[in-house]
Design a protein around this motif. Structure first.
Motif, PDB file in Angstrom:
ATOM      1  N   GLU A 152      43.557  45.571  30.480  1.00  9.61           N
ATOM      2  CA  GLU A 152      42.419  46.398  30.105  1.00  9.61           C
ATOM      3  C   GLU A 152      41.111  45.934  30.750  1.00  9.61           C
ATOM      4  O   GLU A 152      40.059  45.939  30.127  1.00  9.61           O
ATOM      5  CB  GLU A 152      42.274  46.477  28.579  1.00  9.61           C
ATOM      6  N   TRP A 153      41.176  45.550  32.009  1.00  9.74           N
ATOM      7  CA  TRP A 153      39.972  45.267  32.775  1.00  9.74           C
ATOM      8  C   TRP A 153      39.550  46.533  33.506  1.00  9.74           C
ATOM      9  O   TRP A 153      40.387  47.346  33.905  1.00  9.74           O
ATOM     10  CB  TRP A 153      40.222  44.149  33.789  1.00  9.74           C
ATOM     11  N   THR A 154      38.245  46.688  33.715  1.00  3.99           N
ATOM     12  CA  THR A 154      37.745  47.823  34.480  1.00  3.99           C
ATOM     13  C   THR A 154      38.040  47.609  35.956  1.00  3.99           C
ATOM     14  O   THR A 154      38.401  46.503  36.388  1.00  3.99           O
ATOM     15  CB  THR A 154      36.231  47.986  34.299  1.00  3.99           C
ATOM     16  N   VAL A 155      37.852  48.647  36.743  1.00  2.00           N
ATOM     17  CA  VAL A 155      38.150  48.530  38.169  1.00  2.00           C
ATOM     18  C   VAL A 155      37.263  47.490  38.834  1.00  2.00           C
ATOM     19  O   VAL A 155      37.717  46.732  39.705  1.00  2.00           O
ATOM     20  CB  VAL A 155      38.046  49.911  38.858  1.00  2.00           C
ATOM     21  N   GLU A 156      35.982  47.417  38.438  1.00  2.00           N
ATOM     22  CA  GLU A 156      35.081  46.420  39.027  1.00  2.00           C
ATOM     23  C   GLU A 156      35.521  45.008  38.663  1.00  2.00           C
ATOM     24  O   GLU A 156      35.457  44.090  39.500  1.00  2.00           O
ATOM     25  CB  GLU A 156      33.646  46.660  38.547  1.00  2.00           C
ATOM     26  N   GLU A 157      35.973  44.820  37.424  1.00  2.00           N
ATOM     27  CA  GLU A 157      36.426  43.500  36.982  1.00  2.00           C
ATOM     28  C   GLU A 157      37.708  43.097  37.695  1.00  2.00           C
ATOM     29  O   GLU A 157      37.873  41.925  38.078  1.00  2.00           O
ATOM     30  CB  GLU A 157      36.624  43.524  35.462  1.00  2.00           C
TER      31      GLU A 157
END
Length: 331
Positions: A152-157
C-alpha cells in the motif's frame, strides 16, 4: 497450480498464496490452521503470507507451527512489519530499531532462519526513507530475508524506495496492494510504474473481503459473517457493502456459472489475468474452501469475458489512484 516470477527476481511464487490475516489466531485455532496449510501444500500452494501484527503476533507463530517439518527450500514465506506489536513507541513503524527487532521476532515465531520476502506493511512518514531501506538492506545482507517488498505504498513512494534499494544493491521485488474487480486503484499509476521498475503485485483481498463470493447477494446475511449486523441484517458502513454494489455483484454469478465455476473462482482468476500480478492472496478458515479457490490458477479469461464483467460492474468500480490505502502516520 501456476507459478510466476516475483518481480525481476529469479524466484517463483505460486499464483495462489495462502494468507492468514483475520484467520489464524482470530477465527481459526492451531489444529484447523495446520489443516488449512497442509491442504494448501497438497494443492500446490507454496507461497504463504503473514505479518507480525496479525492477531497480535499469534498468526506468525501459528503459521510457523503449521509449516514445521515442511522442506524449507520448497516454500516461499512473506511477512511484514509496520503496525504495532507492543505498547512502546518503538514497537511500530519502519525505524531501524523496530525493523531489526521485528525481523528477529518474526523469525523466532515462524521457527525459521530467514523469510523469502520482508515487506513494509505501510509507508512510515515519521522515519526517513533512507533509514528504512538501509535497515532492509542490512537484513538482506545478514541472510534474514532474500528480497524486500512494500504494501500500500503510493507510486511516488514505490519509485523512491526502488531507487534507494537499487543504490544499496538489494532487490525490491513486490508490491502488496488491495486489488479486485471492485477496487482497481493501482491500475492507472502503480502497475505501469511497477512494470517499468521490475516489481510485481501480490494482491490481498481478491474477493473484496468475501463480497465477490456472492454470499451477500442472498436476502439472508450469513450468520457470523464479517458484515453481519447484530440484528441479522447487513452492515453497510464498508465501501463494498452498499446495496448498489451487492446488486451488481449478484449479476456476476451467471457469468461464473456459464464458465462452470463459482463466483469466487472467477474473482480470483480476474485478478490473475493482470500480467503484473504474481499472486493473489486468499484466506481459508477451513481446508475445503481452497478446493474451489485454486481452480482460478487454471481459468484463463478471454477479453470478451473481461469486458462483460466491466459492463456489469460499471460505475461501482473504484479506480481513483489517490485512494491507495497509505497510512498517514504511525503514532
Amino acid at each position: 497450480m501456476d507459478y510466476r516470477k516475483l518481480g525481476n527476481s529469479g524466484m517463483y511464487v505460486s499464483s495462489i498464496a495462502l494468507g492468514n490475516w483475520a484467520t489464524h489466531g482470530e477465527t481459526v485455532e492451531q489444529d484447523l490452521a495446520t489443516d488449512c496449510v497442509r491442504k494448501a501444500l497438497d494443492l500446490g500452494i507454496t507461497t504463504f503470507d503473514t505479518a507480525d501484527a496479525y492477531a497480535g503476533t499469534k498468526a506468525e507463530a501459528m503459521l510457523g507451527e503449521a509449516l514445521k517439518g515442511v522442506r524449507r527450500e520448497g516454500i516461499e514465506v512473506m511477512t511484514k512489519a509496520f503496525f504495532p506489536t507492543g505498547p512502546g513507541m518503538n514497537d511500530r513503524g519502519l525505524s531501524r530499531k523496530h525493523l531489526m527487532e521485528s525481523i528477529n521476532g518474526s523469525l523466532r515465531r515462524l521457527q525459521m532462519d530467514y523469510v523469502d520476502v520482508y515487506q513494509a506493511h505501510r509507508y512510515d512518514y515519521e522515519t526517513p526513507l533512507a533509514e528504512t531501506i538501509g535497515a532492509f538492506a542490512d537484513i538482506v545482507r545478514a541472510g534474514k530475508a532474500h528480497y524486500i517488498g512494500v504494501s500500500e505504498w503510493t507510486v511516488e513512494e514505490i519509485r523512491a524506495g526502488a531507487a534507494l534499494a537499487d543504490e544499496l544493491g538489494i532487490q525490491l521485488v513486490s508490491s502488496q496492494p488491495q486489488y479486485n474487480m471492485l477496487w482497481r486503484v493501482i491500475e492507472a499509476e502503480i502497475v505501469p510504474a511497477c512494470e517499468e521498475l521490475g516489481i510485481t503485485q501480490v494482491c490481498w483481498s481478491p474477493l473484496a473481503q468475501g463480497v465477490l463470493t456472492g454470499k451477500y447477494s442472498s436476502p439472508t446475511v450469513p450468520a457470523g459473517s464479517r458484515f453481519s449486523a447484530d440484528d441479522g441484517g447487513l452492515k453497510t458502513e464498508h465501501k463494498f457493502m452498499q446495496p448498489k454494489v451487492i446488486e451488481r455483484v449478484e449479476k456476476l454469478i451467471p457469468i461464473a456459472a456459464d464458465l462452470g465455476v463459482p463466483l469466487a473462482t472467477l474473482a480470483v482468476a480476474w485478478v490473475l489475468a493482470n500480467p503484473n500480478v504474481s499472486a493473489a492472496i486468499v484466506g481459508a478458515s477451513r481446508p475445503g474452501q481452497l478446493d474451489e479457490t485454486v481452480k482460478a490458477a487454471d481459468l484463463i479469461l478471454d477479453q470478451a469475458t473481461l469486458a462483460l464483467i466491466d459492463g456489469v460492474l460499471g460505475d461501482v468500480i473504484e479506480r481513483d489512484p489517490a485512494k491507495v490505502e497509505s497510512f498517514p502516520q504511525r503514532v
